[in-house]
Each structure stands twice: as C-alpha cells, then as structure tokens.
Design a protein around this motif. Sequence first.
Motif, mmCIF file in Angstrom:
data_model
loop_
_atom_site.group_PDB
_atom_site.id
_atom_site.type_symbol
_atom_site.label_atom_id
_atom_site.label_comp_id
_atom_site.label_asym_id
_atom_site.label_seq_id
_atom_site.Cartn_x
_atom_site.Cartn_y
_atom_site.Cartn_z
ATOM 1 N N VAL A 22 -3.993 2.492 2.917
ATOM 2 C CA VAL A 22 -4.182 2.696 1.468
ATOM 3 C C VAL A 22 -5.012 3.955 1.179
ATOM 4 C CG1 VAL A 22 -6.296 1.395 0.855
ATOM 5 C CG2 VAL A 22 -4.283 1.222 -0.587
ATOM 6 N N CYS A 46 -5.512 0.834 -9.196
ATOM 7 C CA CYS A 46 -6.742 1.642 -9.142
ATOM 8 C C CYS A 46 -7.414 1.709 -10.508
ATOM 9 C CB CYS A 46 -6.431 3.071 -8.681
ATOM 10 S SG CYS A 46 -6.417 3.228 -6.909
ATOM 11 N N VAL A 76 -0.110 1.141 -6.604
ATOM 12 C CA VAL A 76 -1.482 1.429 -6.172
ATOM 13 C C VAL A 76 -2.222 2.162 -7.303
ATOM 14 C CG1 VAL A 76 -2.889 2.769 -4.539
ATOM 15 C CG2 VAL A 76 -0.964 1.415 -3.698
ATOM 16 N N GLU A 77 -1.550 3.104 -7.922
ATOM 17 C CA GLU A 77 -2.176 3.850 -9.036
ATOM 18 C C GLU A 77 -2.571 2.919 -10.168
ATOM 19 O OE1 GLU A 77 0.038 8.123 -8.771
ATOM 20 O OE2 GLU A 77 -0.110 7.181 -10.750
ATOM 21 N N GLN A 87 -3.388 7.181 -0.077
ATOM 22 C CA GLN A 87 -2.907 7.302 -1.463
ATOM 23 C C GLN A 87 -3.869 8.172 -2.286
ATOM 24 O OE1 GLN A 87 -0.191 6.393 -2.881
ATOM 25 N NE2 GLN A 87 0.710 4.763 -1.632
ATOM 26 N N ARG A 109 -2.224 12.255 7.486
ATOM 27 C CA ARG A 109 -1.839 11.996 6.094
ATOM 28 C C ARG A 109 -1.951 13.306 5.313
ATOM 29 N NH1 ARG A 109 -7.332 8.892 5.547
ATOM 30 N NH2 ARG A 109 -8.658 10.679 5.144
ATOM 31 N N PRO A 123 0.802 -1.224 0.000
ATOM 32 C CA PRO A 123 0.000 0.000 0.000
ATOM 33 C C PRO A 123 0.841 1.283 0.000
ATOM 34 C CG PRO A 123 -0.030 -1.021 2.169
ATOM 35 C CD PRO A 123 0.661 -1.988 1.251
ATOM 36 N N GLN A 124 2.145 1.153 0.291
ATOM 37 C CA GLN A 124 3.030 2.340 0.280
ATOM 38 C C GLN A 124 3.595 2.589 -1.123
ATOM 39 O OE1 GLN A 124 3.168 3.590 3.303
ATOM 40 N NE2 GLN A 124 3.375 1.968 4.826
ATOM 41 N N ASP A 125 3.439 1.611 -2.017
ATOM 42 C CA ASP A 125 3.990 1.729 -3.368
ATOM 43 C C ASP A 125 3.004 2.516 -4.247
ATOM 44 O OD1 ASP A 125 4.814 1.361 -5.973
ATOM 45 O OD2 ASP A 125 5.394 -0.737 -5.710
ATOM 46 N N THR A 126 3.243 3.811 -4.329
ATOM 47 C CA THR A 126 2.296 4.718 -4.990
ATOM 48 C C THR A 126 2.016 4.309 -6.439
ATOM 49 O OG1 THR A 126 3.002 6.465 -3.533
ATOM 50 C CG2 THR A 126 1.898 7.172 -5.540
ATOM 51 N N GLU A 127 3.082 3.937 -7.166
ATOM 52 C CA GLU A 127 2.883 3.582 -8.583
ATOM 53 C C GLU A 127 2.030 2.332 -8.736
ATOM 54 O OE1 GLU A 127 6.271 3.308 -11.123
ATOM 55 O OE2 GLU A 127 6.886 5.356 -10.577
#
Length: 239
Positions: free
Chosen positions: A117, A73, A69-70, A120, A202, A63-67
Amino acid sequence: MDVCVSRQEGINMGFNVAIDGPAGAGKSTIAKLAAKKLNLIYVDTGAMYRAMALFMLREGVNPQDTEAVERKCREVDITIGYEPGENESREQVVYLNGENVNAYLRTEAVGNMASVVSAQPAVRRKLVELQQRLAEDKDCIMDGRDIGTCVLPGAQVKVYLTADSRVRAKRRFDELFRKGQTCDLDRVQADIEERDYRDMHREASPLTQAEDAVVLDTSEMTIEEAAAELMRLCRERRN
Ligand code: DC
C-alpha cells in the motif's frame, strides 16, 4: 502531483537526522538508542505505513486499487503521540482514527500490506505531509525508506543503514524464535528480499540511497557499535 512536496521556505527546521535502509537493517533499534542519548525525538515512519495498512486490511480494500485507496485515504486520520515507555524512554504511539493501534502493527500480514500500500501515491502524500509537519521546529531522528531523499532532503545527517539479507533474515528469525515462533530461515530471507525488491522498485519515492548519505553496513557490527557511529556523526554535524 509529486509525493515529495518540499517544505515551504521560512519554516524553522530543527536538527534533523534521516535514516533509511531496507527491512531488518536495525534502523529503529539504532535510531531509538541514539535518540535517547542525544535527546532527540524518534519518529518511526514505517509504523505510520503499517497503521495505514491495518486500516486498509480492516476495510477490506484491495491495495492495488488506486481509486479505492485514494477514497479511503480521505476518510482516515493517522496521528502520532508519545507515552512513557521502558527505561524512562518515550514510546511512539500511532493513533488510527483516534485508536492506539501499536499492538496490531508488528504482524507479517500488516508488514506485507504496508509494503504494497505504501507504493500508492495518495498514501505517501498523506503520510509525507504528516512526517514533514512533525519535523518542523523539532530536533528528531526519523527512519524509513525515503527520509533523506524525499521527506527531509535538508536533514543535517543522512545515514543509509544496510546489512546482508542473510544477516537480516537471521536477526528476524532469532526475534521470532525468542517470541516462541518457529519458522524457516530460507523463507524469512526470501520474504525480506521480496519486500526489498518492492520497496526499491516502486514508482513513488522508492528506497534509494541519498547522494549525501553515509552508508553504514551493520552486517558485522553490534547494535552498540552502529549506534555509536550514528551518534558520532550527529555530534560532529550538530556543532
Ligand atoms: O520499516 P517497516 O518495516 O516498519 O516499514 C513497513 C513498510 O512501509 C515497508 O515495507 C515500506 C514502507 N515504508 C515506506 O514506504 N516508506 C517509509 N518511509 C517507511 C516505510
């Protein structure tokens, strides 16, 4: 891009009630009660973040891996519907890629993942848009963390529902006890405080009290008393 994109002008807004506050303050119980009595649709936005968390858990996404997660999504489809529930109520159902996932949303693992999550921006953009669409043209009570500040800034009623963290922990402890699960009260309180901290600190739309929100501290109130106060505010502003 801002995660709180405001709705276009010209959209016909219904009567909107925004309820925000920390975990365990009684938001959903009180909002559900009031929604039923006032004939409003109840929208539980936490359940949508939980469905997103379930998806990320199932897909093994950090859940910390922004790319990552994007990317995920873009693959996920979350929608909500309503089915007949207990006592003639209408129960919100969350569909994750078409599957009814209500039965999997209330675990500690999903709750903790949801808290992480939901920080994000890609997750928030997607769900805020869905929430704003749901409120268009409808009379609803929506609860969450950013409803009065971000999702429905024009809501006619805004309430910030809170309670002492020890009281919230005790309520959660009792709920688990009723389900036959034993746990440590201090541990439950520490988890609640940790989640509060994450939700409040956050970067993307943290939990804060909207300037025009009425604060309702339920530490020493029953559910019925808090719901009565919420309904009083709704009736006052609806007329
Ligand atoms: O209300 P809840 O415990 O079901 O929410 C689960 C998590 O989802 C919570 O820790 C924070 C997040 N959430 C959010 O960021 N914004 C919302 N509007 C609702 C929930």
